[in-house]
Scaffold this motif. Structure first.
Motif, PDB file in Angstrom:
ATOM      1  N   ALA A 151       0.854  -1.196   0.000  1.00 24.60           N
ATOM      2  CA  ALA A 151       0.000   0.000   0.000  1.00 24.60           C
ATOM      3  C   ALA A 151       0.887   1.242   0.000  1.00 24.60           C
ATOM      4  CB  ALA A 151      -0.909   0.004   1.228  1.00 24.60           C
ATOM      5  N   PHE A 152       0.572   2.182  -0.892  1.00 26.27           N
ATOM      6  CA  PHE A 152       1.319   3.437  -0.993  1.00 26.27           C
ATOM      7  C   PHE A 152       0.461   4.566  -0.445  1.00 26.27           C
ATOM      8  CE2 PHE A 152       2.983   0.592  -4.187  1.00 26.27           C
ATOM      9  CZ  PHE A 152       4.329   0.611  -3.866  1.00 26.27           C
ATOM     10  N   THR A 153       1.029   5.294   0.504  1.00 26.85           N
ATOM     11  CA  THR A 153       0.271   6.294   1.248  1.00 26.85           C
ATOM     12  C   THR A 153       1.004   7.630   1.280  1.00 26.85           C
ATOM     13  OG1 THR A 153       1.336   5.810   3.366  1.00 26.85           O
ATOM     14  CG2 THR A 153      -0.573   4.449   2.762  1.00 26.85           C
ATOM     15  N   ALA A 154       0.275   8.663   1.667  1.00 27.72           N
ATOM     16  CA  ALA A 154       0.884   9.959   1.959  1.00 27.72           C
ATOM     17  C   ALA A 154       0.200  10.523   3.191  1.00 27.72           C
ATOM     18  CB  ALA A 154       0.744  10.914   0.791  1.00 27.72           C
ATOM     19  N   THR A 155       0.998  11.137   4.037  1.00 29.15           N
ATOM     20  CA  THR A 155       0.481  11.785   5.233  1.00 29.15           C
ATOM     21  C   THR A 155       1.047  13.205   5.298  1.00 29.15           C
ATOM     22  OG1 THR A 155       2.312  10.898   6.533  1.00 29.15           O
ATOM     23  CG2 THR A 155       0.251   9.654   6.574  1.00 29.15           C
ATOM     24  N   ILE A 156       0.360  14.062   6.034  1.00 27.85           N
ATOM     25  CA  ILE A 156       0.838  15.428   6.238  1.00 27.85           C
ATOM     26  C   ILE A 156       1.564  15.472   7.578  1.00 27.85           C
ATOM     27  CG2 ILE A 156       0.196  17.856   6.480  1.00 27.85           C
ATOM     28  CD1 ILE A 156      -2.323  17.209   4.824  1.00 27.85           C
TER      29      ILE A 156
END
Length: 193
Positions: free
Chosen positions: A107-112
């Motif tokens: 799973a590829f994610t982005a967070t701030i």
């Protein structure tokens, strides 16, 4: 010409690209003009998941604090602190041949980063995308533009690379989470301090 996906769409990466071995996942974004005045620092990550949809160990979480998976199948190419400029803001390399048999999905994610303290969310992020290209020749295989359907989310699952028999496929997920990185880690079974 890359395939442009819509949310929920699945596509085979290897069926039309026999011998595909090394891919690069590029994630990119822009910050809209109505931002909070502070810098936005989005962080890409990869969760290497087993059949149960969770990591089997902490090292299965590849991010700016753990750049390379022990199998060397997944490598994060480094943290971009601003997201300025065109193109990919962060990249993750995947060697499909080295992915351990126990891993069925990545799973590829982005967070701030520090979203709550900075009062930032994905409603303030524009033009977010994930793309996959063949490292051998630079050919872009697919692209998924996230869209603007986020308001309060501070973490997003962009997409998943997964095994289906001998094939590698991609699923354009586009799901948001409140609670940032901690929420994602809890979802995938990573312990956070």
């Amino acid at each position: 010409m890359p395939v442009c996906l819509t949310k929920g769409q699945k596509i085979s990466l290897t069926k039309g690209n026999p011998g595909l071995k090394n891919v690069v996942i590029g994630l990119g974004w822009d910050v809209n003009q109505y931002d909070t005045g502070g810098d936005f620092d989005l962080d890409a990550a990869a969760f290497l998941l087993t059949e149960g949809g969770r990591v089997s160990r902490q090292e299965d979480f590849v991010f700016y604090g753990n750049l390379t998976h022990p199998s060397e199948s997944v490598k994060h190419l480094g943290d971009n602190l601003t997201g300025a400029g065109d193109g990919d803001d962060e990249q993750i390399k995947v060697d499909l041949a080295k992915v351990p048999d126990s891993i069925t999905k990545i799973a590829f994610t982005a967070t701030i980063y520090e979203a709550e303290a900075r009062r930032q969310n994905f409603g303030q992020v524009n033009n977010a995308f994930i793309r996959i290209y063949n490292e051998a020749n630079g050919e872009e295989l697919l692209r998924y533009d996230l869209g603007e359907d986020f308001s309060i989310e501070t973490a997003v699952v962009f997409g998943e690379l997964y095994k289906n028999g001998a094939e590698w496929k991609f699923n354009a997920v586009g799901n948001g989470f409140q609670g940032g990185l901690a929420a994602l880690c809890a979802n995938y079974g990573v312990e956070v301090e």
